[in-house]
Structure formats: C-alpha cells, structure tokens
Motif scaffolding. Structure first.
Motif, short mmCIF file in Angstrom:
data_model
loop_
_atom_site.label_atom_id
_atom_site.label_comp_id
_atom_site.label_asym_id
_atom_site.label_seq_id
_atom_site.Cartn_x
_atom_site.Cartn_y
_atom_site.Cartn_z
N ALA A 92 0.83 -1.21 0.00
CA ALA A 92 0.00 0.00 0.00
C ALA A 92 0.86 1.26 0.00
O ALA A 92 0.59 2.22 -0.74
CB ALA A 92 -0.93 -0.01 1.21
N VAL A 93 1.91 1.28 0.81
CA VAL A 93 2.77 2.46 0.88
C VAL A 93 3.49 2.67 -0.45
O VAL A 93 3.59 3.80 -0.94
CB VAL A 93 3.78 2.34 2.03
CG1 VAL A 93 4.83 3.44 1.96
CG2 VAL A 93 3.04 2.40 3.37
N ALA A 94 4.00 1.59 -1.06
CA ALA A 94 4.69 1.72 -2.34
C ALA A 94 3.74 2.29 -3.40
O ALA A 94 4.12 3.16 -4.20
CB ALA A 94 5.23 0.37 -2.78
N LEU A 95 2.51 1.81 -3.42
CA LEU A 95 1.53 2.32 -4.39
C LEU A 95 1.24 3.80 -4.14
O LEU A 95 1.13 4.59 -5.08
CB LEU A 95 0.24 1.50 -4.30
CG LEU A 95 0.33 0.07 -4.85
CD1 LEU A 95 -0.87 -0.75 -4.41
CD2 LEU A 95 0.44 0.08 -6.38
N ASP A 96 1.13 4.19 -2.88
CA ASP A 96 0.91 5.61 -2.57
C ASP A 96 2.10 6.45 -3.01
O ASP A 96 1.92 7.54 -3.57
CB ASP A 96 0.66 5.78 -1.07
CG ASP A 96 0.43 7.23 -0.70
OD1 ASP A 96 -0.70 7.71 -0.87
OD2 ASP A 96 1.40 7.91 -0.28
N LYS A 97 3.32 5.96 -2.76
CA LYS A 97 4.51 6.70 -3.17
C LYS A 97 4.54 6.91 -4.68
O LYS A 97 5.07 7.90 -5.16
CB LYS A 97 5.76 5.94 -2.73
CG LYS A 97 5.97 5.85 -1.22
CD LYS A 97 6.48 7.15 -0.65
CE LYS A 97 6.91 7.00 0.79
NZ LYS A 97 7.45 8.26 1.35
N LEU A 98 3.96 5.97 -5.41
CA LEU A 98 3.93 6.07 -6.87
C LEU A 98 2.72 6.86 -7.36
O LEU A 98 2.49 6.98 -8.57
CB LEU A 98 3.92 4.67 -7.48
CG LEU A 98 5.21 3.86 -7.27
CD1 LEU A 98 4.99 2.39 -7.62
CD2 LEU A 98 6.34 4.43 -8.10
N GLY A 99 1.91 7.38 -6.43
CA GLY A 99 0.75 8.17 -6.81
C GLY A 99 -0.46 7.34 -7.18
O GLY A 99 -1.47 7.89 -7.64
N ARG A 100 -0.43 6.03 -6.93
CA ARG A 100 -1.54 5.13 -7.30
C ARG A 100 -2.42 4.91 -6.07
O ARG A 100 -2.47 3.85 -5.47
CB ARG A 100 -0.95 3.83 -7.85
CG ARG A 100 -0.19 4.03 -9.14
CD ARG A 100 0.85 2.97 -9.41
NE ARG A 100 0.31 1.63 -9.56
CZ ARG A 100 1.04 0.55 -9.83
NH1 ARG A 100 2.36 0.67 -10.00
NH2 ARG A 100 0.49 -0.64 -9.94
N ARG A 101 -3.14 5.95 -5.68
CA ARG A 101 -3.80 5.96 -4.38
C ARG A 101 -5.04 5.09 -4.32
O ARG A 101 -5.33 4.50 -3.27
CB ARG A 101 -4.09 7.40 -3.98
CG ARG A 101 -2.79 8.19 -3.90
CD ARG A 101 -2.80 9.43 -3.10
NE ARG A 101 -1.41 9.85 -2.95
CZ ARG A 101 -0.77 10.69 -3.76
NH1 ARG A 101 -1.40 11.22 -4.79
NH2 ARG A 101 0.50 10.98 -3.56
N GLU A 103 -5.38 2.28 -5.80
CA GLU A 103 -4.84 0.92 -5.62
C GLU A 103 -4.31 0.73 -4.21
O GLU A 103 -4.43 -0.36 -3.63
CB GLU A 103 -3.72 0.67 -6.63
CG GLU A 103 -4.16 0.64 -8.09
CD GLU A 103 -2.99 0.48 -9.02
OE1 GLU A 103 -2.40 -0.63 -9.05
OE2 GLU A 103 -2.64 1.46 -9.71
N ALA A 104 -3.74 1.79 -3.64
CA ALA A 104 -3.23 1.69 -2.27
C ALA A 104 -4.38 1.44 -1.29
O ALA A 104 -4.28 0.60 -0.40
CB ALA A 104 -2.49 2.97 -1.90
N LEU A 105 -5.48 2.16 -1.46
CA LEU A 105 -6.64 1.96 -0.60
C LEU A 105 -7.22 0.56 -0.77
O LEU A 105 -7.62 -0.08 0.21
CB LEU A 105 -7.70 3.02 -0.89
CG LEU A 105 -7.31 4.45 -0.49
CD1 LEU A 105 -8.32 5.45 -1.05
CD2 LEU A 105 -7.23 4.60 1.03
N ALA A 106 -7.24 0.07 -2.02
CA ALA A 106 -7.74 -1.28 -2.27
C ALA A 106 -6.86 -2.32 -1.59
O ALA A 106 -7.35 -3.32 -1.04
CB ALA A 106 -7.81 -1.53 -3.77
N ALA A 107 -5.55 -2.10 -1.59
CA ALA A 107 -4.63 -3.03 -0.92
C ALA A 107 -4.89 -3.07 0.58
O ALA A 107 -4.85 -4.14 1.20
CB ALA A 107 -3.18 -2.63 -1.20
#
Length: 392
Positions: A92-101, A103-107
């Motif tokens: 989730a943190v990696a996805l947020d760092k990449l701006g894919r929020r 997907e981060a919330l889904a994770a």
C-alpha cells in the motif's frame, strides 16, 4: 602489507511523486528502521538529501509483495498473519509513493479482509494518510483518529501533529474548492505555528512532527514546507519573529514551497523575505538573489547525488535477490550533509566499520610477522639440534 580500503559513497531513499495538496506519515517496513537513524538536518530535509528510495525501487516492491502474497494464497509459500500484514502495508505504501492511491486503498481493504485486526493501527494510519494525500481530508481525519485511539504514541506522536495540520488546512480552505497556497500569506494574522500554540503544542513538538511527515511522507509538499517555514520563523508565544530562530532555514523552506508550487512562487517569495530581512550584522538584510541561487545549488547537488542512488537501486532490482538488504547494507544509518560531495559514508556504522577494518589489518599484519619470526626461530633451533632435544 596492510590492505588499503576505500570508503563507498552514501545515498538515499525516495518516492518521486506529483506534489499532493498535503502530506503525512506512512508506515511500512522501512519506518522502524528509519526511526533508529539520527534525524537528518533540517536543510537536508528541505532539499531532499536524506535516505529515500527511487520510483524504480517502489515499482520493484509492488511486484515483490504482490508475488509473495499470491504464492501464499496458492499454498506455495507459508506466511504468518503478521508477515502478510507487513507485506500488505509495504504494498500500500509503495503504491501511494507512486501516486496510485486508489490501488493503495484497495490493498489496505484486502489486508483487512485477509488478516482482520492484525496490524490494525498500521491499517488505519496508512489509510488515513493515503486519503489525505488524495485530498479527501475529512475521511482521512477519521482514520487518523482511529489510529491515534489504537496507538497514541506511535511515530513519536507525529500523527497528533498530522491531525492538527489537516485541521489547520481545512480551516484555511473554508468553502473554497481548492486549498489556497500559501495557507497563510505574508499579511495573514496567524500561521501554523500560532495555530499550534493556541492549542497548547510547542514549536519543538510541531517542528519534530512536520519534519517527521516530510521524512516519511513527501518532503516536497508545499503545505509541509510552508508549515516548517512557519515553525522556523515564528515564536509560538508572541506570534512574532524571534531573533534567535533559524531564519535562513525558514527562508529556504518557503522558497522550496514555491519551487514545489510554481503557481504560488511569488507569494512564497514574499514569505521568505520576512525572516531574512534582518539576517545580517549591519541590519540591512541579506542579498536575496544570492540566497536564492545558493538554494538552487543545494538542490542541484542533491539531484546529482540522487542519480547515484538511482544507479544503485536499478542494479539491485535487476540482479539482487534482496534489494532491501542491499540498500541497508550500503547506507546503514547514513547521516548526509549538504555541501559534502566527497562520496564518503558519514555514519556511525561506517566509521566503526572503517576503524574495525583498520584494526583487523593491523592485527593480521602483526600476527603474520610474529608467525614468520616463530617459524624462522624453529628452523634455526632445528639446525642447531638436528635430532631434537639435547639428550645431555
């Protein structure tokens, strides 16, 4: 002969993001490791010269954690609930760092479905931060409140400052569609430092919280940089500039905020002028253009340094079975300094390793010399007594 040893260069940890309207703390595998490091200097935080990963590294982490979780789900790799919770947080943190929020919330939703309340604090803290990064402030505050209820002292209390910063942001935003930048222009009666003081929070506590959010969230957030500038240039007691405060750092923080938000560059420039106005022995202030150019050189130094990090991480992702371990082995507890371009490690671990290596070289050299002397002594004795001990 003593072996000669060269010290390797250090680098850092990064997430190259589009600048969100606000930033906050995230929690993943790196967080506890970073908590043990000496806090980097404020200048280094402002320009980004501190241990941080590249986008390429976070892309690798996404694939790696997804792969591990899939293997577990297929019954091919055993993982405890705690290990799965950590993997979901990393993802989730990696996805947020990449701006894919989204997907981060889904994770994080999938984490909760998978492990339930295991790692509940981390789930709430991460979900709240991702929502804040996405501009969904009210939803994010609810999750941060939940995280604080579960663990009030986590992140050394930084989430309390995160919550207050979002409340301050919402107060300044009012009914506007967008967050106004700066939040407190030069003619404003209050700023974040005064806002905290009115709520019984010290400047030191606020600064520690904001610097923590920059380190673990997004150091380039104009909201965080402005808040840091407020805390560096304002007395919490009087709301006025204090002669003992670090005005040059405050000026840099405001100018960096303008660099991150070009549409508000002039407004942030006005904010930077105020703390610098009397920063000289003759009371006439400093040369603002020279000051701005100096900051640009510091950014350029950081960008050149970070390219070396990119080369390292691209290599590790390509050939190493454990890029995380390679990163930590090389950078350890790195303490980086703007102005130091020597490419030498500058950490307690590196210094100890160098001393230990030197001591080992000395021990090996002395031991070798003594061994050779003993052998020659034995040969000489045998020549004098060819049959062993004298029988007389």
């Amino acid at each position: 002969m003593f072996a000669s040893r060269s010290l390797a260069g250090l680098a850092a940890l990064s997430a190259l993001l589009l600048v969100p309207p606000a930033s906050a703390c995230l929690w993943d595998t790196d967080t506890l490791w970073q908590e043990r490091q000496a806090w980097p200097g404020t200048l280094e935080l402002i320009v980004g010269k501190f241990p941080r990963h590249t986008d390429e590294f976070y892309e690798h982490r996404v694939k790696d954690r997804q792969s591990k979780l899939r293997l577990h789900a297929a019954g091919e790799q055993e993982m405890t609930p705690e290990q799965r919770a950590a993997a979901w947080d990393d993802l989730a943190v990696a996805l947020d760092k990449l701006g894919r929020r989204d997907e981060a919330l889904a994770a994080l939703d999938r984490k909760q479905a998978d492990v339930g309340e295991v790692g509940a604090y981390e789930t709430a803290a991460n979900r709240g931060t991702v929502l804040i990064h996405a501009g969904r402030y009210e939803e994010g505050l609810k999750e941060i409140d939940r995280a604080l209820a579960l663990n009030p002292d986590a992140h050394f209390g930084r989430e309390r400052i995160q919550k207050l910063l979002v409340e301050y942001l919402l107060e300044r935003k009012g009914d506007a569609e967008k967050v106004p930048l700066p939040l407190a222009p030069s003619d404003a009666e209050t700023n974040f430092a005064v806002f905290l003081h009115k709520r019984g929070v010290s400047i030191a506590e606020g600064r520690k919280g904001v610097e923590g959010m920059m380190r673990f969230g997004d150091y380039r957030s104009p909201v965080l940089l402005e808040a840091l500038g407020d805390l560096l240039s304002t007395s919490g007691k009087s709301g006025e500039i204090d002669g003992s405060l670090p005005r040059r750092l405050a000026g840099r923080a405001y100018l960096a905020a303008g660099r991150a938000a070009p549409e508000a560059r002039e407004e942030y420039r006005e904010l930077a002028v105020r703390p610098l106005a009397w920063q000289s022995e003759d009371g006439k202030g400093i040369d603002f253009e020279d000051f701005s150019q100096r900051l640009e050189r510091e950014f350029a130094e950081t960008e050149a340094w970070f390219e070396k990090v990119r080369e390292d991480e691209e290599l590790w992702v390509a050939v190493s079975p454990d890029p995380d371990a390679r990163f930590r082995e090389k950078y350890g507890v790195a303490v980086l300094r703007v102005g130091d371009t020597s490419a030498r490690p500058n950490s307690l671990q590196a210094q100890w390793s160098a001393k230990r290596s030197w001591a080992l070289d000395v021990a090996v050299g002395v031991g070798g010399a003594l061994t050779i002397a003993a052998i020659w002594g034995l040969i000489a004795w045998r020549r004098r007594q060819p049959n062993g001990w004298d029988a007389n």
